[in-house]
Design a protein around this motif. Structure first.
Motif, PDB file in Angstrom:
ATOM      1  N   ALA A   3       0.824  -1.209   0.000  1.00 10.01           N
ATOM      2  CA  ALA A   3       0.000   0.000   0.000  1.00 10.01           C
ATOM      3  C   ALA A   3       0.859   1.261   0.000  1.00 10.01           C
ATOM      4  N   LEU A   4       1.989   1.224   0.709  1.00 15.69           N
ATOM      5  CA  LEU A   4       2.902   2.367   0.701  1.00 15.69           C
ATOM      6  C   LEU A   4       3.476   2.606  -0.695  1.00 15.69           C
ATOM      7  N   ALA A   5       3.879   1.536  -1.356  1.00 10.85           N
ATOM      8  CA  ALA A   5       4.402   1.670  -2.720  1.00 10.85           C
ATOM      9  C   ALA A   5       3.323   2.190  -3.660  1.00 10.85           C
ATOM     10  N   GLN A   6       2.109   1.683  -3.518  1.00  8.94           N
ATOM     11  CA  GLN A   6       1.009   2.155  -4.360  1.00  8.94           C
ATOM     12  C   GLN A   6       0.692   3.623  -4.081  1.00  8.94           C
ATOM     13  N   ALA A   7       0.800   4.044  -2.827  1.00  7.62           N
ATOM     14  CA  ALA A   7       0.534   5.442  -2.488  1.00  7.62           C
ATOM     15  C   ALA A   7       1.534   6.366  -3.164  1.00  7.62           C
ATOM     16  N   VAL A   8       2.803   5.979  -3.152  1.00  7.23           N
ATOM     17  CA  VAL A   8       3.826   6.778  -3.827  1.00  7.23           C
ATOM     18  C   VAL A   8       3.529   6.838  -5.325  1.00  7.23           C
ATOM     19  N   PHE A   9       3.259   5.685  -5.908  1.00  7.93           N
ATOM     20  CA  PHE A   9       2.979   5.651  -7.343  1.00  7.93           C
ATOM     21  C   PHE A   9       1.762   6.505  -7.683  1.00  7.93           C
ATOM     22  N   ASN A  10       0.689   6.366  -6.911  1.00  9.31           N
ATOM     23  CA  ASN A  10      -0.545   7.090  -7.221  1.00  9.31           C
ATOM     24  C   ASN A  10      -0.361   8.598  -7.158  1.00  9.31           C
ATOM     25  N   THR A  11       0.375   9.072  -6.155  1.00  9.90           N
ATOM     26  CA  THR A  11       0.590  10.512  -6.070  1.00  9.90           C
ATOM     27  C   THR A  11       1.463  11.008  -7.222  1.00  9.90           C
ATOM     28  N   GLN A  12       2.383  10.177  -7.690  1.00 10.57           N
ATOM     29  CA  GLN A  12       3.242  10.597  -8.795  1.00 10.57           C
ATOM     30  C   GLN A  12       2.557  10.460 -10.152  1.00 10.57           C
ATOM     31  N   ALA A  13       1.549   9.605 -10.238  1.00 11.40           N
ATOM     32  CA  ALA A  13       0.803   9.456 -11.488  1.00 11.40           C
ATOM     33  C   ALA A  13      -0.388  10.409 -11.566  1.00 11.40           C
ATOM     34  N   ARG A  56      -0.298  -6.525   2.085  1.00 12.82           N
ATOM     35  CA  ARG A  56      -1.607  -6.051   1.661  1.00 12.82           C
ATOM     36  C   ARG A  56      -1.482  -4.743   0.894  1.00 12.82           C
ATOM     37  N   GLY A  57      -2.264  -4.623  -0.160  1.00 12.15           N
ATOM     38  CA  GLY A  57      -2.247  -3.424  -0.968  1.00 12.15           C
ATOM     39  C   GLY A  57      -3.496  -2.590  -0.812  1.00 12.15           C
ATOM     40  N   ASP A  58      -3.467  -1.415  -1.444  1.00 11.72           N
ATOM     41  CA  ASP A  58      -4.609  -0.509  -1.499  1.00 11.72           C
ATOM     42  C   ASP A  58      -4.492   0.276  -2.793  1.00 11.72           C
ATOM     43  N   PRO A  59      -5.236  -0.125  -3.835  1.00  9.57           N
ATOM     44  CA  PRO A  59      -5.110   0.549  -5.131  1.00  9.57           C
ATOM     45  C   PRO A  59      -5.379   2.044  -5.085  1.00  9.57           C
ATOM     46  N   GLY A  60      -6.137   2.520  -4.092  1.00 10.25           N
ATOM     47  CA  GLY A  60      -6.422   3.939  -3.975  1.00 10.25           C
ATOM     48  C   GLY A  60      -5.569   4.647  -2.953  1.00 10.25           C
ATOM     49  N   ALA A  61      -4.496   4.026  -2.508  1.00  6.78           N
ATOM     50  CA  ALA A  61      -3.652   4.604  -1.454  1.00  6.78           C
ATOM     51  C   ALA A  61      -3.055   5.933  -1.894  1.00  6.78           C
ATOM     52  N   GLY A  62      -2.774   6.784  -0.927  1.00  8.97           N
ATOM     53  CA  GLY A  62      -2.129   8.055  -1.204  1.00  8.97           C
ATOM     54  C   GLY A  62      -3.071   9.229  -1.296  1.00  8.97           C
TER      55      GLY A  62
END
Length: 479
Positions: free
Chosen positions: A147-157, A410-416
């Motif tokens: 989820a942390l990795a997805q949060a970084v990616f989502n904010t950068q995308a 565990r992930g969270d596709p909407g994280a960030g």
């Protein structure tokens, strides 16, 4: 052909210890000492200090926030390759503490004044590595690695990170008030490319890979990657990115190489990504490992007669070793080319660890066969990464996991806090490339002056004393 038949047989002195590079037990023993020496630079677990960071930023200490994120990633790899859990609890708590609650996307307010997309991205890559290696998961009420990795990616995308200058691409800095906001560079975009490829492989969601494809195309289209797979640093938007700064740093090449390897793996060995990856591997070896000893050299700032590397640059060789080893793992056709190169470089690297108060502090230059007196956390990370990566082929070491091959994070596709979006870059036109001629002349004059300054004998210490350059000023980092 596997590299076993051509690997270098060597025993190398590391202080009072003989490191036999043919013996995993000997490598682990040496790595343990280097890791212990690395942690002497960390004081975040002491009273009155901030958890998770190295001393800094300048002038309070030598290190910017991002380098601690890179250190924890180095220690995740160290645990993964050696099995030593000594620093696992500290690594876990540090990665969580610096996540930047409540958004948990590695944008803590305390670091806004020096926060770049690359800084945020380095912490995100360490979280991604923790997910891929099944590093111990935080408690359920804490943010999780994926989820942390997805949060970084989502904010950068997200759309607010992208604009039409230079046809697209991330800017180097995040806040518009930061020096360097008008610079677009490879490392910021390379990390987005890298994380998109790894998230695609881990989750099976091709939307992440789509972003990696777009980012590669932009980097290539704007000229930061050329036809010979040279990877350049970046350019100023005032000239529509036509004034490309061409110093080549190891971490730029390595972040693109590892990302391309994951794209090759995710696409089941597509010929396109095989060609690109092969080009990156061959060019990186040619550029950075051409010294007589085979040691990695930071060619942009490491010369025979002087070192002009900033504190940040002094840590880049470790990322080169780590990410090349990962490449060999997820793209096996590169293994026979990469591992003998890393082996020779490591043999040279440990010879630099024979000084300091305990008799084994690691210096920076790996080409001299001796300790050079230039010590720091980055230099320790470099050698720790080099030693650890040689354990890649141990039977207990598995390729990076996915959520279908045993990954438990565990992930969270909407994280960030920002939605996952698909934003296309505008095509780069002839007009874009032409840029503004008047601005080009002005910027060129400034750059000539900067190059002249960098060519002087100014030492790393004097640069840091003047306020420091993060990742090398315009050439790879913050002013």
């Amino acid at each position: 052909m596997r590299a076993a038949a051509v690997l270098l047989h060597a025993s190398v002195a590391l202080a009072a210890l003989q490191v036999d590079l043919d013996s995993p037990a000997s490598i682990k023993k040496a790595a343990k000492l280097v890791a212990s020496d690395l942690m002497t630079y960390y004081h975040g677990n002491e009273s009155g200090h901030t958890p998770g960071i190295l001393p800094g930023p300048p002038p309070a200490g030598d290190y910017y926030w991002w380098q601690a994120g890179a250190m924890w990633g180095t220690l995740v790899d160290y645990w993964h390759y050696t099995g030593d859990k000594t620093y696992n609890d500290l690594t876990e708590s540090s990665l969580v503490f610096q996540a930047g609650a409540p958004q948990n996307c590695y944008m803590p307010p305390n670091w806004t004044a020096s926060l770049g997309n690359d800084d945020q991205g380095f912490w995100g890559m360490s979280a991604m590595l923790a997910a891929e290696t099944n590093f111990q998961n935080p408690p359920a009420d804490q943010p999780q690695w994926l989820a942390l990795a997805q949060a970084v990616f989502n904010t950068q995308a997200a759309p607010d990170r992208h604009d039409d200058t230079c046809g697209g691409g991330l800017r180097w800095q995040i806040p518009p008030t930061n020096n360097g906001y008008n610079y677009k560079n490879t490392i910021a975009n390379g990390i987005l490319f890298n994380m998109g490829a790894r998230l695609a492989r881990y989750t099976g969601n091709s939307s992440y890979a789509d972003w990696s494809i777009k980012t590669w195309n932009w980097l290539e289209g704007v000229g930061f990657i050329d036809a010979k797979y040279n990877i350049y640093d970046g350019a100023d938007i005032g000239t529509n990115c036509t004034n490309i700064q061409k110093p080549q740093f190891t971490y730029n090449a390595a972040v693109m190489m590892q990302g391309a390897a994951f794209m090759y793996n995710f696409t089941n060995g597509s010929s396109l990504w095989e060609t690109r990856l092969e080009g990156l591997v061959n060019r990186s070896i040619e550029a950075f490992f051409s010294s007589p000893s085979g040691a990695a050299v930071e060619i942009a700032c490491e010369q025979k007669t002087k070192i002009s590397c900033t504190t940040d640059m002094l840590s880049f060789k470790g990322y080169l070793h780590r990410w090349m080893a990962s490449t060999a793992q997820v793209a096996p056709f590169t293994h026979g080319t990469i591992m003998p190169v890393l082996r020779k470089s490591t043999a040279a690297a440990v010879k630099a660890c024979s000084g300091g108060p305990n008799g084994r502090a690691c210096g920076f230059r790996w080409t001299t066969g001796a300790y050079d007196g230039l010590t720091g956390a980055g230099q320790q990370m470099n050698v720790l990464a080099a030693l650890s990566s040689l354990l890649l082929d141990e039977p207990s070491i598995v390729a990076p996991l996915t959520n279908g091959t045993g990954g438990t994070s565990r992930g969270d596709p909407g994280a960030g806090g920002d939605p996952f979006v698909d934003t296309s870059f505008a095509p780069i036109t002839t007009g874009d490339r032409a840029g503004a001629s008047i601005l080009t002349v002005v910027v060129a004059g400034t750059l000539i002056a900067m190059v002249a300054w960098m060519s002087t004998s100014v030492s790393e210490a004097s640069v840091a004393g003047a306020g420091g350059l993060k990742k090398g000023g315009m050439f790879g980092g913050k002013w």
